[in-house]
Design an enzyme around this catalytic site. Sequence first.
Site, mmCIF file in Angstrom:
data_model
loop_
_atom_site.group_PDB
_atom_site.id
_atom_site.type_symbol
_atom_site.label_atom_id
_atom_site.label_comp_id
_atom_site.label_asym_id
_atom_site.label_seq_id
_atom_site.Cartn_x
_atom_site.Cartn_y
_atom_site.Cartn_z
ATOM 1 N N HIS A 282 11.978 -0.859 -12.520
ATOM 2 C CA HIS A 282 11.820 -2.305 -12.715
ATOM 3 C C HIS A 282 11.912 -2.983 -11.364
ATOM 4 C CE1 HIS A 282 13.291 -6.199 -14.947
ATOM 5 N NE2 HIS A 282 12.314 -6.436 -14.096
ATOM 6 N N HIS B 269 0.811 -1.213 0.000
ATOM 7 C CA HIS B 269 0.000 0.000 0.000
ATOM 8 C C HIS B 269 0.854 1.278 0.000
ATOM 9 C CE1 HIS B 269 0.894 0.886 4.262
ATOM 10 N NE2 HIS B 269 0.914 -0.437 4.399
#
Length: 206
Positions: free
Chosen positions: A143, A134
């Site tokens: 990446h 979250h």
Amino acid sequence: MHLAILGASGHGKVIADAAEQLGWHSVTFFDDAWHPPEVNGPWEVRGDTKALLEKLSAFNGVVVGIGSNRIRAEKQAVLAKAGGNLVSIVHPSAVVSPYASIGAGSVVFANAVVNPCSMIGIGAIVNTGAVVEHDCVIGDFAHISPNAVLAGGAALGDEVWIGACASVRQMITIGRASIVGMGAVVTKDVGSDVTVVGSPARIRSS
């Protein structure tokens, strides 16, 4: 629905496979290093970047399948300038909260999790089995490698690379273009343009 992928790499193959599972009817590759007619697994490689630009209108969407963050950013800029419809590819087995956001040209692979209020920038990769908890903020063309874990509220700058199975503690910030080595455990903020390795992660000496 016809998808073009610029970059006939292994990474591109995973995008193509996810796209077909999402219902794209056909996938065609383009790559500057290939000399068609060739194939990338079961998919055709039709030409280079120039050839793709000439045929952009034939495709419903386009995505860059290049693992290098810097090159992916360069190629996506070219496609955006040409008016390509840059799409995001999210594997059907990925779990992405409806309260998260995924930028154009980003990909989220099988069994990855992106939890509520996280923001994924443009052209980013959330690789197989990665977890973005979250309230994370992932910069453009970052990446996150397979099975890496970002705890809640972590923030990555543009073009950051998180290695496979690495872990980033909650509320940590990692600066632009830095690399976190495979299996590293990041417990403190990391500056820009550095490589950190180990547990706890430390800057790698040259």
